[in-house]
Design a protein around this motif. Structure first.
Motif, PDB file in Angstrom:
ATOM      1  N   GLY A  28     -56.112 -16.656 -40.259  1.00 46.79           N
ATOM      2  CA  GLY A  28     -56.664 -15.807 -39.216  1.00 46.79           C
ATOM      3  C   GLY A  28     -58.052 -16.257 -38.777  1.00 46.79           C
ATOM      4  O   GLY A  28     -58.675 -17.119 -39.392  1.00 46.79           O
ATOM      5  N   SER A  29     -58.504 -15.653 -37.727  1.00 49.83           N
ATOM      6  CA  SER A  29     -59.851 -15.920 -37.218  1.00 49.83           C
ATOM      7  C   SER A  29     -60.861 -15.030 -37.945  1.00 49.83           C
ATOM      8  O   SER A  29     -60.481 -14.089 -38.650  1.00 49.83           O
ATOM      9  N   GLN A  30     -62.129 -15.322 -37.751  1.00 54.12           N
ATOM     10  CA  GLN A  30     -63.183 -14.487 -38.331  1.00 54.12           C
ATOM     11  C   GLN A  30     -63.045 -13.055 -37.812  1.00 54.12           C
ATOM     12  O   GLN A  30     -63.217 -12.101 -38.563  1.00 54.12           O
ATOM     13  N   GLN A  31     -62.702 -12.918 -36.535  1.00 54.48           N
ATOM     14  CA  GLN A  31     -62.538 -11.585 -35.950  1.00 54.48           C
ATOM     15  C   GLN A  31     -61.391 -10.829 -36.625  1.00 54.48           C
ATOM     16  O   GLN A  31     -61.522  -9.652 -36.940  1.00 54.48           O
ATOM     17  N   GLU A  32     -60.268 -11.507 -36.876  1.00 53.06           N
ATOM     18  CA  GLU A  32     -59.145 -10.855 -37.550  1.00 53.06           C
ATOM     19  C   GLU A  32     -59.536 -10.434 -38.967  1.00 53.06           C
ATOM     20  O   GLU A  32     -59.161  -9.346 -39.417  1.00 53.06           O
ATOM     21  N   PHE A  33     -60.305 -11.279 -39.660  1.00 48.65           N
ATOM     22  CA  PHE A  33     -60.771 -10.920 -40.999  1.00 48.65           C
ATOM     23  C   PHE A  33     -61.653  -9.669 -40.934  1.00 48.65           C
ATOM     24  O   PHE A  33     -61.484  -8.736 -41.718  1.00 48.65           O
ATOM     25  N   PRO A  51     -71.016  -4.855 -38.380  1.00 46.53           N
ATOM     26  CA  PRO A  51     -70.545  -4.514 -37.045  1.00 46.53           C
ATOM     27  C   PRO A  51     -71.647  -3.823 -36.264  1.00 46.53           C
ATOM     28  O   PRO A  51     -72.457  -3.093 -36.820  1.00 46.53           O
ATOM     29  N   ASP A  52     -71.688  -4.061 -34.949  1.00 47.90           N
ATOM     30  CA  ASP A  52     -72.705  -3.417 -34.140  1.00 47.90           C
ATOM     31  C   ASP A  52     -72.251  -2.002 -33.794  1.00 47.90           C
ATOM     32  O   ASP A  52     -71.121  -1.610 -34.054  1.00 47.90           O
ATOM     33  N   ALA A  53     -73.141  -1.227 -33.190  1.00 44.27           N
ATOM     34  CA  ALA A  53     -72.844   0.174 -32.902  1.00 44.27           C
ATOM     35  C   ALA A  53     -71.632   0.305 -31.997  1.00 44.27           C
ATOM     36  O   ALA A  53     -70.824   1.222 -32.145  1.00 44.27           O
ATOM     37  N   GLU A  54     -71.476  -0.621 -31.047  1.00 44.61           N
ATOM     38  CA  GLU A  54     -70.356  -0.557 -30.122  1.00 44.61           C
ATOM     39  C   GLU A  54     -69.022  -0.695 -30.853  1.00 44.61           C
ATOM     40  O   GLU A  54     -68.089   0.047 -30.597  1.00 44.61           O
ATOM     41  N   SER A  55     -68.926  -1.641 -31.783  1.00 47.59           N
ATOM     42  CA  SER A  55     -67.663  -1.827 -32.498  1.00 47.59           C
ATOM     43  C   SER A  55     -67.413  -0.692 -33.478  1.00 47.59           C
ATOM     44  O   SER A  55     -66.273  -0.381 -33.779  1.00 47.59           O
ATOM     45  N   GLN A  56     -68.474  -0.055 -33.976  1.00 52.78           N
ATOM     46  CA  GLN A  56     -68.276   1.079 -34.877  1.00 52.78           C
ATOM     47  C   GLN A  56     -67.677   2.257 -34.138  1.00 52.78           C
ATOM     48  O   GLN A  56     -66.884   2.995 -34.683  1.00 52.78           O
ATOM     49  N   GLU A  57     -68.055   2.427 -32.859  1.00 52.44           N
ATOM     50  CA  GLU A  57     -67.488   3.525 -32.083  1.00 52.44           C
ATOM     51  C   GLU A  57     -65.999   3.333 -31.878  1.00 52.44           C
ATOM     52  O   GLU A  57     -65.251   4.281 -31.800  1.00 52.44           O
ATOM     53  N   ALA A  58     -65.545   2.088 -31.808  1.00 50.27           N
ATOM     54  CA  ALA A  58     -64.134   1.808 -31.563  1.00 50.27           C
ATOM     55  C   ALA A  58     -63.319   1.788 -32.856  1.00 50.27           C
ATOM     56  O   ALA A  58     -62.124   1.575 -32.823  1.00 50.27           O
ATOM     57  N   ALA A  59     -63.975   1.992 -33.983  1.00 44.41           N
ATOM     58  CA  ALA A  59     -63.277   1.940 -35.270  1.00 44.41           C
ATOM     59  C   ALA A  59     -62.273   3.081 -35.360  1.00 44.41           C
ATOM     60  O   ALA A  59     -62.485   4.154 -34.810  1.00 44.41           O
TER      61      ALA A  59
END
Length: 163
Positions: A97-102, A127-135
């Motif tokens: 996998g990619s780093q993103q998939e990991f 993870p930045d705040a933006e990606s935490q909101e999408a968790a």
């Protein structure tokens, strides 16, 4: 920049040893070509489609599991099905996998309360705040978000096809 070769994991259920102790936290290293070729020479493996091949490969790359002194095919065979599936998925993500998939895999595990602490020497970017909101917000969403490289849905065999 150095290549990360070892990854911590936490099994969903854990390996139960003969004393009843549960071992959940472990370390898996990246697989080498030898790790995938040598098991084909194992007399207990009949070929590349033999399910035992997975067991032998995982026993080679899982460096530690809890306080067990060694991880062998015996311990991998003793895992609950959910833990074996998890290790297969984890193997796929870190090796193919990619780093993103990991990072998505680890984030989904954290949401389920199953991610290990990341050691400082192998720490993935926070993870930045933006990606935490999408968790994912629930364990069901987190489980659905898990990448499943190389694993399709388990299909039921119709009873008339079995006869």
């Amino acid at each position: 920049m150095s290549l990360r070769t070892r990854y911590e994991f936490t099994l969903p259920r854990g390996y139960v040893d003969r004393n009843g102790d549960v071992h959940r936290d472990g370390v898996m290293r990246l697989a080498t070509a030898r790790d995938e070729l040598e098991p084909l020479r194992d007399p207990t493996v009949t070929g590349p489609d033999d399910p035992r091949l997975t067991i032998v490969v995982l026993a080679r790359v899982v460096e530690s599991l809890g306080t067990l002194p060694m991880v062998t095919p015996h311990e991998i065979e003793g895992l609950f099905a959910a833990d074996l599936a998890y290790l297969q998925d984890f193997y796929g993500v870190i090796n193919f996998g990619s780093q993103q998939e990991f990072e998505e895999f680890v984030a989904a595990q954290r949401a389920l309360g199953q991610a290990p602490g990341v050691s400082s020497s192998d720490e993935a970017p926070a993870p930045d705040a933006e990606s935490q909101e999408a968790a994912p917000t629930s364990s069901v969403e987190a489980a659905a978000a898990l990448p499943r490289p190389g694993r399709g849905a388990i299909e039921e065999i119709r009873s008339e096809a079995r006869h």
